[in-house]
Design a protein around this motif. Structure first.
Motif, short mmCIF file in Angstrom:
data_model
loop_
_atom_site.label_atom_id
_atom_site.label_comp_id
_atom_site.label_asym_id
_atom_site.label_seq_id
_atom_site.Cartn_x
_atom_site.Cartn_y
_atom_site.Cartn_z
N ALA A 1 -28.10 -4.94 59.78
CA ALA A 1 -26.78 -5.55 59.66
C ALA A 1 -25.87 -4.63 58.86
CB ALA A 1 -26.88 -6.91 58.97
N GLU A 2 -24.63 -4.48 59.33
CA GLU A 2 -23.60 -3.74 58.60
C GLU A 2 -22.47 -4.71 58.29
OE1 GLU A 2 -22.32 0.07 60.09
OE2 GLU A 2 -24.05 0.19 61.41
N ILE A 3 -22.12 -4.80 57.02
CA ILE A 3 -21.00 -5.62 56.57
C ILE A 3 -20.02 -4.68 55.88
CG2 ILE A 3 -20.25 -7.56 55.15
CD1 ILE A 3 -23.02 -8.77 55.52
N ASP A 4 -18.86 -4.49 56.48
CA ASP A 4 -17.92 -3.45 56.07
C ASP A 4 -16.69 -4.09 55.43
OD1 ASP A 4 -16.33 -1.23 55.78
OD2 ASP A 4 -16.37 -0.66 57.90
N THR A 5 -16.42 -3.74 54.17
CA THR A 5 -15.23 -4.25 53.48
C THR A 5 -14.19 -3.15 53.26
OG1 THR A 5 -16.19 -3.83 51.29
CG2 THR A 5 -16.57 -6.02 52.26
N ARG A 6 -14.25 -2.07 54.04
CA ARG A 6 -13.29 -0.99 53.86
C ARG A 6 -11.85 -1.48 54.00
NH1 ARG A 6 -16.65 3.88 56.70
NH2 ARG A 6 -17.48 2.11 57.86
N ASN A 7 -10.97 -0.94 53.18
CA ASN A 7 -9.54 -1.26 53.11
C ASN A 7 -9.26 -2.56 52.35
OD1 ASN A 7 -8.79 0.97 54.90
ND2 ASN A 7 -9.67 -0.31 56.53
N LEU A 8 -10.28 -3.30 52.00
CA LEU A 8 -10.10 -4.55 51.26
C LEU A 8 -10.40 -4.27 49.79
CD1 LEU A 8 -11.90 -6.53 54.02
CD2 LEU A 8 -9.53 -6.96 53.37
N ALA B 1 -11.68 -8.54 48.95
CA ALA B 1 -13.00 -8.59 49.57
C ALA B 1 -13.77 -9.81 49.05
CB ALA B 1 -13.78 -7.32 49.27
N PRO B 2 -14.69 -10.36 49.84
CA PRO B 2 -15.54 -11.43 49.31
C PRO B 2 -16.43 -10.92 48.19
CG PRO B 2 -15.73 -11.21 51.71
CD PRO B 2 -15.02 -10.00 51.22
N GLY B 3 -16.87 -11.83 47.35
CA GLY B 3 -17.82 -11.45 46.32
C GLY B 3 -19.23 -11.33 46.85
N THR C 1 -25.77 -12.23 49.27
CA THR C 1 -25.91 -10.89 48.72
C THR C 1 -24.56 -10.39 48.21
OG1 THR C 1 -27.70 -10.42 50.29
CG2 THR C 1 -26.60 -8.52 49.29
N ARG C 2 -24.57 -9.75 47.07
CA ARG C 2 -23.33 -9.26 46.46
C ARG C 2 -22.72 -8.14 47.30
NH1 ARG C 2 -23.82 -6.28 40.83
NH2 ARG C 2 -24.42 -4.62 42.28
N LEU C 3 -21.40 -8.16 47.43
CA LEU C 3 -20.65 -7.12 48.13
C LEU C 3 -19.72 -6.39 47.16
CD1 LEU C 3 -19.49 -8.99 51.38
CD2 LEU C 3 -21.59 -7.66 51.03
N GLN C 4 -19.35 -5.18 47.53
CA GLN C 4 -18.38 -4.40 46.79
C GLN C 4 -17.11 -4.23 47.63
OE1 GLN C 4 -18.68 -3.41 43.65
NE2 GLN C 4 -20.73 -4.32 43.55
N PRO C 5 -15.95 -4.13 47.00
CA PRO C 5 -14.73 -3.88 47.76
C PRO C 5 -14.76 -2.51 48.42
CG PRO C 5 -14.25 -4.63 45.51
CD PRO C 5 -15.69 -4.28 45.57
N ASP C 6 -14.02 -2.38 49.54
CA ASP C 6 -13.77 -1.09 50.18
C ASP C 6 -15.05 -0.29 50.38
OD1 ASP C 6 -12.07 0.80 51.33
OD2 ASP C 6 -11.77 1.87 49.44
N VAL D 1 -21.81 -15.79 59.87
CA VAL D 1 -21.52 -14.94 58.73
C VAL D 1 -20.77 -15.79 57.71
CG1 VAL D 1 -20.40 -12.82 57.93
CG2 VAL D 1 -21.32 -12.94 60.27
N ASP D 2 -21.37 -16.00 56.55
CA ASP D 2 -20.71 -16.73 55.46
C ASP D 2 -20.23 -15.75 54.42
OD1 ASP D 2 -21.13 -19.88 55.63
OD2 ASP D 2 -22.93 -18.94 56.44
N ILE D 3 -18.97 -15.89 53.99
CA ILE D 3 -18.47 -15.10 52.87
C ILE D 3 -18.13 -16.05 51.73
CG2 ILE D 3 -17.65 -13.21 54.31
CD1 ILE D 3 -14.81 -14.35 54.05
N TYR D 4 -18.30 -15.58 50.50
CA TYR D 4 -18.15 -16.43 49.32
C TYR D 4 -17.17 -15.79 48.34
CZ TYR D 4 -22.56 -18.20 51.20
OH TYR D 4 -23.55 -18.71 52.01
N PRO D 5 -16.17 -16.53 47.90
CA PRO D 5 -15.75 -17.80 48.48
C PRO D 5 -14.79 -17.63 49.66
CG PRO D 5 -14.42 -17.32 46.55
CD PRO D 5 -15.41 -16.19 46.67
N ASP D 6 -14.06 -16.49 49.69
CA ASP D 6 -13.05 -16.24 50.72
C ASP D 6 -12.79 -14.75 50.75
OD1 ASP D 6 -11.43 -15.64 48.50
OD2 ASP D 6 -10.53 -17.63 48.47
N GLY D 7 -11.76 -14.31 51.46
CA GLY D 7 -11.40 -12.90 51.47
C GLY D 7 -11.38 -12.33 52.87
N GLY D 8 -11.88 -11.13 53.03
CA GLY D 8 -11.80 -10.48 54.32
C GLY D 8 -12.94 -9.52 54.57
N LEU D 9 -13.18 -9.25 55.85
CA LEU D 9 -14.16 -8.25 56.27
C LEU D 9 -13.49 -7.33 57.28
CD1 LEU D 9 -17.33 -10.47 56.89
CD2 LEU D 9 -16.83 -9.07 54.87
#
Length: 317
Positions: free
Chosen positions: A241-248, A252-254, A274-279, A297-305
């Motif tokens: 799985a690839e979850i990409d938060t580039r440009n956010l 970005a979701p937490g 699982t914890r995500l990092q921005p961009d 795909v659940d993101i917590y709590p909100d934001g963008g992918l």
């Protein structure tokens, strides 16, 4: 606006579409027809050929006949509707247009396309200047190309060809592929929120150039979380799985999680919260997964992918 516009634009340039030929493009180039975004315009902007238009414009015809353009769909599929947009063409739009479609496999030349068998999917219809025209299509066949005809001449800003992607996945027999790719036939069928942008952006081809080319939700104030549901290209087993938060950068979701759904409707965990990092592009190997038809795909709590990629194998292996 019609419901079919929620489906992908199969002809879009960023999805691999191309205007492969036109009989004339004297005033404005044919490639503009499938550009992303709304047509632009700046009054009293003149070039060597006259006012500059963000669209396709032909010369004034002085002989019998009509003008046409051939478009290769970047995503072959079943066409559900067509939009012909004459934005900014006010005194130079064509009074009528029609659209035909064909299924030509391989990599045909313009001459081979001209000789193909074409089916009319939008009959000759009246057009207005500086307006979008919506035409529903009732044809269940898979098509790879469309031909836009305008009568007799003039300018059209954009052509949108919305439909359901129907790729040839036999090319991937025995190979892995992105089960969540729009170009492979996947589709986002459910979403908690699409305030800023379409959720289908996350499975579009290529990388997002900016945050508007991904999926972004409104700020959530109720204590819940946002989600989207992806119908996979076919029943398959997700391996990576690839979850990409580039440009956010600040939206970005937490955290994120992935849940598989089998043909029997049973849910199973693919990726725990699982914890995500921005961009940042994130990649996660998936172990002991079962065949799935959908992935939530659940993101917590909100934001963008920016993008979601689910690499794996078709079938139950």
């Amino acid at each position: 606006m019609s419901d079919f516009t929620r489906l992908p634009d199969l002809a879009l340039r960023t999805f691999g579409g191309s205007v492969v030929a036109a009989n004339d493009e004297s005033f404005a180039e044919k490639e503009s027809l499938i550009r992303p975004g709304r047509p632009g315009f700046q009054a009293e902007t003149f070039g060597a050929k006259g006012q500059v238009y963000d669209g396709w414009e032909t010369r004034r015809r002085r002989e019998p006949g009509h003008d046409w353009a051939l478009v290769r769909l970047g995503l072959p599929g079943v066409i559900r509707g067509v939009v012909i947009d004459t934005a900014w063409f006010k005194g130079n739009y064509p009074p009528h247009a029609s659209v035909e479609a064909a299924a030509v496999e391989g990599h045909p030349t313009p001459a081979e396309l001209q000789a193909a068998e074409w089916t009319e999917i939008v009959p000759r219809s009246d057009l207005k200047g500086d307006a979008e025209h919506f035409f529903e299509v009732a044809d269940e066949r898979r098509h790879t190309h469309v031909r836009l005809n305008m009568f007799p001449d003039g300018g059209i800003a954009r052509l949108r060809v919305h439909g359901e992607v129907r790729p040839d996945l036999s090319l991937y027999d025995g190979l892995s592929l992105d089960l969540a790719a729009l170009e492979n036939g996947a589709l986002v069928t459910g979403c908690s929120d699409e305030f800023y942008s379409s959720p289908n952006n996350v499975i579009a081809p290529g990388l997002a150039r900016h945050q508007a080319e991904g999926w972004e939700t409104a700020r959530r104030r109720d204590g819940g979380n946002d989600w989207l549901l992806i119908r996979l290209a076919g029943t398959g087993v997700v391996k990576l799985a690839e979850i990409d938060t580039r440009n956010l950068l600040f939206n970005a979701p937490g955290w994120a999680s992935l849940t598989g759904i089998g043909a029997d409707g049973q849910e199973f965990e693919l990726l725990p919260r699982t914890r995500l990092q921005p961009d940042t592009p994130h990649r996660f190997r998936i172990g002991n997964a079962r065949p799935a038809t959908h992935v939530r795909v659940d993101i917590y709590p909100d934001g963008g992918l920016a993008r979601v990629r689910l690499h794996g194998l078709l079938g139950g292996a």
